[in-house]
Design a protein around this motif. Structure first.
Motif, mmCIF file in Angstrom:
data_model
loop_
_atom_site.group_PDB
_atom_site.id
_atom_site.type_symbol
_atom_site.label_atom_id
_atom_site.label_comp_id
_atom_site.label_asym_id
_atom_site.label_seq_id
_atom_site.Cartn_x
_atom_site.Cartn_y
_atom_site.Cartn_z
ATOM 1 N N ASP A 1 6.179 0.659 -10.282
ATOM 2 C CA ASP A 1 6.295 0.521 -8.605
ATOM 3 C C ASP A 1 7.812 0.019 -8.649
ATOM 4 O OD1 ASP A 1 5.634 0.351 -6.227
ATOM 5 O OD2 ASP A 1 4.088 -1.428 -6.317
ATOM 6 N N ASP A 2 8.395 0.299 -7.215
ATOM 7 C CA ASP A 2 9.624 -0.067 -6.635
ATOM 8 C C ASP A 2 10.441 0.447 -7.713
ATOM 9 O OD1 ASP A 2 8.304 -1.346 -4.893
ATOM 10 O OD2 ASP A 2 8.551 -3.248 -5.476
ATOM 11 N N ASP B 1 10.948 3.698 -5.142
ATOM 12 C CA ASP B 1 11.198 2.772 -4.140
ATOM 13 C C ASP B 1 11.343 3.181 -2.730
ATOM 14 O OD1 ASP B 1 10.781 -0.128 -3.417
ATOM 15 O OD2 ASP B 1 12.798 0.304 -2.496
ATOM 16 N N GLU C 1 7.280 6.566 -2.121
ATOM 17 C CA GLU C 1 6.559 5.680 -1.263
ATOM 18 C C GLU C 1 7.427 5.579 0.081
ATOM 19 O OE1 GLU C 1 5.800 1.889 -2.749
ATOM 20 O OE2 GLU C 1 7.903 1.403 -2.676
HETATM 21 CA CA CA Z 1 6.388 -0.090 -3.883
#
Ligand code: CA
Ligand code: C2E
Ligand code: CA
Length: 341
Positions: A231-232, A254, A288
């Motif tokens: 993630d990110d 991210d 995202e």
């Molecule tokens: Ca994220």
């Protein structure tokens, strides 16, 4: 704090704050160009300093006032005791945000995002309490609840004819618990859900923080059939070597690179390169923070595999999610893109 002070420069003070492991909340202010301000934010984040805002001069006093008020409200309400009480009173809820394939146009799954429903008040976002939960150790019971609730909800969606995946965020603090793979497998078995329908999201920085234990845990999760997403991605400064060693099958770019994505910007080159690189490693690439049709079209053009963001669907409570599914997704999981409506 102004980056340019009379006696010393702001960067020196940031270094001193980082060395003293300060937990103060920082608002950066500067008249320098935005690139320098952004670099200062990244510098703070890489040193685990808590930057709540970065403001370019001349600043709007009303904006500054609203930032200070929100910090004040947050400090006033959230303590270890209040979080402890929230667990006992069962005040947490999960919201679910859709994730869509840009290759097949189908609904892939949802990401579970926690909210705290303080009695009689509005919802509190996780950014306001997850770090306090981590510092106090309360992240353990909170995650236990999240894992059960999200997996139970995924099984319920399957039973109602929606065979989609559930993405669950796992805190860095839990990547030292060697029991985690067995615990998650036991929950999946309890709800008769295959691990392949569950995706564990760990942040890039968490994955490389305690490499030995996180590699052990992530590897065993993969062996048991769970999906792993980093993630990110793009904010954690991990090296290509570290990335290549990670037993993950998905990279989530991210939202700071995605929300304002335009061609002919440095972000565009970064995102395009990350996608190509991820594909070279055989990874599924997710973006995202997709908020507009323009960004969605750019992502399709540069072969991003899937997307998540307000443009495609907001995080929703479970009842609203079922309504949303009936309106926006057909029985073969084909998604009705907003532009086609
Ligand atoms: Ca994220
Ligand atoms: P994240 O995993 O990066 O989650 C994505 C965040 O971006 C969510 O914020 C989501 O509401 C927001 N978002 C989604 N689409 C858009 C968009 O189009 N534009 C913009 N600007 N934002 C968008 P949220 O729900 O406030 O969550 C914040 C963070 O809290 C998450 O970031 C995650 O790191 C953490 N978190 C959430 N739920 C849990 C949990 O159950 N456990 C743990 N450990 N952390 C959690
Ligand atoms: Ca996430």
């Amino acid at each position: 704090m102004d980056l340019n002070l009379d006696q010393s420069d702001g960067v020196e003070i940031l270094r001193w704050l980082a060395l003293s492991e300060s937990t103060v909340k920082i608002i950066l202010i500067s008249g320098f160009d935005l690139k320098i301000l952004n670099s200062a934010v990244l510098l703070c984040q890489s040193q685990k300093l808590d930057v709540v805002a970065a403001l370019h001069k001349p600043i709007d006093p009303a904006h500054l006032k609203s930032i200070l008020k929100s910090i004040h409200d947050e400090c006033k309400t959230i303590s270890r005791e209040s979080l402890d009480l929230a667990i006992k009173k069962n005040e947490f809820v999960l919201f679910y945000q859709p994730k869509i394939s840009l290759v097949t146009g189908k609904m892939i799954g949802v990401e579970a995002l926690i909210r705290w429903h303080v009695a009689g008040k509005s919802l509190v976002d996780p950014d306001a309490f997850i770090s306090i939960a981590e510092e106090s150790g309360l992240i353990v019971p909170i995650s236990f609840w999240v894992n059960h609730e999200a997996i139970k909800q995924c099984a319920a969606l399957h039973a109602n004819g929606w065979p989609i995946t559930m993405s669950i965020n796992i805190s860095a603090k839990l990547l030292t618990n060697l029991e985690l793979p067995d615990e998650l497998l036991a929950i999946a078995q309890q709800y008769h859900l295959k691990p392949e329908h569950i995706c564990i999201e760990v942040t890039e920085s968490a994955a490389v923080e305690n490499v030995t234990s996180s590699m052990d845990i992530l590897m065993r999760l993969r062996i048991k059939g769970f999906n792993i997403s980093i993630d990110d991605f793009g904010t954690g400064f991990s090296t290509l070597i570290e990335l290549q060693r990670m037993p993950c099958n998905e990279l989530k770019i991210d939202k700071s690179f995605i929300t304002q994505l335009h061609k002919d910007t440095p972000e565009f080159i970064i995102v395009k390169s990350i996608i190509n690189l991820g594909h070279e490693f055989g990874l599924t690439m997710v973006a995202e923070g997709v908020e507009t049709q323009v960004v969605l079209e750019i992502l399709k053009e540069i072969a991003c595999d899937s997307a998540q963001g307000f443009y495609l669907g907001y995080p929703m409570e479970k009842d609203d999610l079922e309504k949303w599914l009936r309106l926006n997704v057909d029985e073969s999981l084909n998604f009705k893109f907003p532009s086609a409506l």
